[in-house]
Design a protein around this motif. Structure first.
Motif: not given
Length: 430
Positions: A250-255, A292-298, A331-343
């Protein structure tokens, strides 16, 4: 789309029902395309132009065209600067970008050739930026190198150590492009059916029959699989092992609440280890700026939010060996993407590397997208477009960005392969 190996009902597999060339088994069409995104519709469009009179049917499970990847992206017409010279991505993006601009102009579809900046904000990114300059030149793309002061001439609020300006990048309304392709294909005789989810495929020596969720059976001489997020499942329904699985990201966007901060398109320097381009700033045809987007597992094939969970689909992702190999490797790259998804704060911090004036309050949630990323068994993320052929069938198994940009040449290539299957089948009968 459910997995399964049952056969479509309502045909006898070999009775000569009507006689005559191309209709010997009561075919409903010559080529059946599964998937009404921009690649499937471009394929139908190309078929009607390359071989007028070819009977083409498109089956799309959604109530209209372009409801997933095509309709949930940032609307960028990519130049091809990122892609390995000679690759399908490079060849089709460069050709496709020019063709797409002409197509939009011809049909009055909103578009603009804006150019874009790719900006290095750290010294460690400078070698990668220089490599992009070389790659762009090898691909024949006009690239201009910029220093910090020149960056500000293009984008007064953007800061960086160095940048490149790529003049052929633009934006358009890809949903409108897909709808125009559908209308043009229909005007040339193709049938485009919405709300038609394929659940069973029966492939025989004489051709292919599919059954939809409503019980309708459609028989064709050849099948084209352009099912995007569901393409590996459709491949398995035909009896083929595609050797990959779609792992949805999933790629999450802001406006941007203050769109005046950005004049055009601004990108970071991408990490070559990943097929993602990083969080970028995109002024669309409507004047708004997406971030955006970021890239997190959907958690579902069509999982546009964390709350969208389909246990069976998630189990399929977790059961694929390649998924675990990606996780261990990155996993390090993924952790950064996950953090940006949740915060939101973490997301804003990432954006401020390019655009220091952005505040947390400037970011307003926007519609997310899901990328259909093909992952091989060994954990390799398929980087190039992936098209496979098998008896009576063409499978498009990896067509993420820049597939929308490259949709016209991709459609022609897939159409060419499908028509060759028809010619080969005709040869077998003579």
């Amino acid at each position: 789309m459910e997995d399964g190996s049952a056969h479509a009902e309502g045909h006898d597999g070999g009775q000569d029902q009507q006689g005559g060339h191309g209709r010997r088994y009561g075919y409903d069409c010559d080529v059946l395309v599964i998937g009404g995104g921009i690649v499937g519709l471009s394929t139908a469009y190309a078929l009607t132009r390359a071989a007028p009179g070819t009977r083409v049917t498109v089956l799309e499970k959604e109530p209209g065209p372009a409801r997933h990847q095509t309709g949930h992206n940032s609307g960028v017409i990519h130049s091809g600067v990122y892609y390995r010279p000679g690759s399908l991505k490079a060849r089709y993006a460069i050709k496709g970008a020019a063709e797409l601009v002409k197509f939009c102009a011809e049909y009055g579809i909103a578009h603009e050739v804006t150019g874009k900046l790719i900006v290095a904000t750290g010294r460690d990114e400078l070698p990668r930026l220089h490599a992009l300059v070389q790659r762009g030149r090898e691909n024949g793309i006009p690239v201009r190198e910029l220093g910090p002061a020149q960056i500000m001439e293009y984008e007064p609020e953007v800061r960086g150590l160095a940048a490149i300006h790529v003049g052929t990048t633009g934006v358009c309304d890809f949903g409108a492009v897909a709808a125009r392709l559908a209308n043009s294909a229909q005007a040339s005789g193709a049938s485009v059916r919405y709300g038609a989810e394929v659940t069973v495929i029966d492939r025989r020596a004489w051709g292919v029959a599919v059954r939809t969720a409503s019980g309708e059976v459609v028989r064709a001489r050849a099948l084209v699989n352009c099912a995007g997020l569901q393409c590996d499942r459709v491949a398995r329904l035909t009896g083929d092992d595609p050797g990959m699985r779609i792992v949805p990201f999933r790629g999450e966007y802001y406006e941007l609440a203050r769109p005046g901060l950005v004049r055009g398109l601004v990108y970071p320097v991408p990490d070559p280890a990943f097929p993602f381009l990083g969080v970028h700033l995109t002024r669309g045809v409507d004047g708004g700026v997406h971030v955006g987007p970021n890239a997190v597992p959907a958690l579902a094939r069509e999982g546009y939010s964390w709350s969208a969970v389909r246990p069976r689909e998630l189990a399929g992702t977790l059961g694929w060996p390649g998924s675990w190999r990606i996780a261990r490797r990155h996993w390090r790259y993924g952790a950064g993407e996950l953090r940006r998804s949740l915060s939101k704060r973490a997301f804003a911090t990432a954006v401020r590397r390019l655009l220091p004036a952005v505040t947390d309050a400037d970011l307003r949630p926007a519609t997310a997208g899901v990328r259909a990323q093909a992952v091989l068994r060994d954990g390799t993320l398929a980087d190039d477009f992936l098209i496979q052929e098998s008896p009576r069938t063409v499978h498009v198994l990896n067509a993420p960005s820049p597939a929308a940009t490259a949709s016209l040449p991709i459609g022609r290539e897939v159409a060419r392969r499908a028509l060759r299957l028809l010619r080969d089948a005709d040869g077998d009968r003579t």
